[in-house]
Design an enzyme around this catalytic site. Sequence first.
Site, PDB file in Angstrom:
ATOM      1  N   MET A  83       0.806  -1.219   0.000  1.00  0.00           N
ATOM      2  CA  MET A  83       0.000   0.000   0.000  1.00  0.00           C
ATOM      3  C   MET A  83       0.841   1.271   0.000  1.00  0.00           C
ATOM      4  SD  MET A  83      -3.128  -0.913  -0.158  1.00  0.00           S
ATOM      5  CE  MET A  83      -3.844   0.704   0.169  1.00  0.00           C
ATOM      6  N   ARG A  84       2.163   1.131   0.043  1.00  0.00           N
ATOM      7  CA  ARG A  84       2.986   2.328   0.095  1.00  0.00           C
ATOM      8  C   ARG A  84       2.772   3.202  -1.134  1.00  0.00           C
ATOM      9  NH1 ARG A  84       7.791   0.329   1.344  1.00  0.00           N
ATOM     10  NH2 ARG A  84       7.727   0.918   3.530  1.00  0.00           N
TER      11      ARG A  84
END
Length: 656
Positions: free
Chosen positions: A273-274
């Site tokens: 999800m970065r």
Amino acid sequence: MTSRFPFSAVVGHDDLRLALLLNAVHPGIGGVLVRGEKGTAKSTVVRALAALLPELAVVPGCRFGCDPLVDTGCPDGPHVGGASERRAARLVELPVGATEDRLVGSLDLERALTEGVRAYQPGLLAAAHRGVLYVDEVNLLHDHLVDLLLDAAAMGRAHVEREGVSVSHAASFLLVGTMNPEEGELRPQLLDRFGLTVAVRASRDVATRTEVIRRRLAYEADPEGFAARWEAADVELADRIVTARAALPTVALPDAELRRIAGVCAAFEVDGMRADLVVARTAVAHAAWRGADVVEEADVEAAVRLALPHRKRRDPFDEPGLEEEQLADAMRQAAEHADEEPDGPDGPPEPDGPDDGGGQSPESQGNAESPRQKPEQGGSRERPPAAPAPAFRARLLQVPGVGEGAPGKRSRARARTGQVVRSSTVDGAGLHLVGTLSAAAPHQGSRGRSGPGLVLRAGDLRLSVREGKEGNLVLFVVDASGSMAARQRMSAVSGAVVSLLRDAYQRRDKVGVITFRGSTADVALPPTSSVDAAAARLRGLRTGGRTPLADGLLKARRLLEVERLRDPRRRPLLVLLTDGRATSTGAGGDPMRDALRAAGLLASDGTASVVVDCEHGPVRLGLAARVAVALDGACLRLEELSADQVAGVVRAARAA
């Protein structure tokens, strides 16, 4: 002091300048990685940015540059409510050869020896707090330093636990790294830690190149005068950064744009999800930079261009960057999500079923895209390249013994950096402080010590013996003759080489490929750390002709001799893939005898070797095993070349 080249005077590089400015507006984006060929002004642009950053209010005398209004748990504190002064934001440069002590700090040796106290001496992370930390050639930085650097950048703090010192201090900075991909890549997990990435290239437009030359010559002739002419433009940019920073908390990110961001990241199949978070922060910063109150589609698109190129790579051999068509397709898909209504109280809608792919399973789709090749007709002596077999996850391959090569992640090595395993009076790298103090402490009374400090003698000194990992030179010598031309075998060989190249990329090795066929051997890939170059050369590997085995081994020996002169500490491992049949020699005589003689020369050089026997059929002559004996190396059959088998065989290779 000579003025830096003005930021506003840089010609072109619009994406790079925008990425740096957005990070200046919102440091939480996570920094910038600048990829580009040599001579493209990467360093010039980064150094020019520091002059645009707003001045800082700092606590006078604080070694960490703390904000007087914020309690960060500073080792020199507490400071809150105290005096303050203003200074410019710093640009701190981390050299490639820096040590861990220089980066994170260490025991203050002077105070330890003179006052007998344990005190902390801050490193470059402390100096860069609230400024810019610039790492040129970040891909050549030791891996353990990159890990420390990125951990500090992600957490905003540096933690030091060493030599009896335990310190934690704020380390919030704009991280900028530059690299030339020709000199090797960063590992994927390190790439992902940089917020944005930009590829820079020299313009091919004559007018643009002319203006670059004109401005650079004008700057070199009169740096102060040139800077003065661009001062107003730089001041305007600096004021705009301050305004955008102040507006950042008020910029709204609507749910529609959040769904657009999630949709485009899903379309590119990025890991984790970065990427979504970085795109969101960058889009907000972009909106603030252009003076808007709400994030719009244009802000998201600009953020995607900068945040996803290095994250969409599914494999080290994938080309970095975003194609315009890819970006347009992903944005169109994301637009559908942006137009969706938010989830109701009953929860999100059921996911759609899997696409039937037009009546084909994923496996059949893959087969449709790569149809089986028809048997070749005729008796062509040269055959087109065979597609590599599916790559496997290679196990750790190690050269025997303990070396002293370039830092890496493969074989054991004595090193100037790495874990301290013991102290020594005769060999080591750097002072082993605890050992030195321990050796001197019992003798202080007999030496007449009466006050602070220690009385030292030459015999008290202890050196740090460190052990780390080194990178190696893995040289593949591949038989590409007619006897090896069967597609199944060359496909398996190519798949094995690709797998080991991927592993070498992650472990910071150099890799070379020599092929022999017809009447000569050729260096298909000079030793390199660039997996992109390696993959491109392997895709063009052709087969056919006679088998000059001796020439292939002699070519390998000459190449290794040159590499030893260039880097005498990097240990090689030769991997020979052949059926052992020698049918051609450049000097006449017995081809097999010449091949064994060449193998003996490599063994006398102390080259660790592995022979992969590619012979097949009901009648096997065992010629590859004879070559392995002459090389003083291990022998492995091609059909045994699995991840488990390869690891065991390479570890068993013997160096003279």
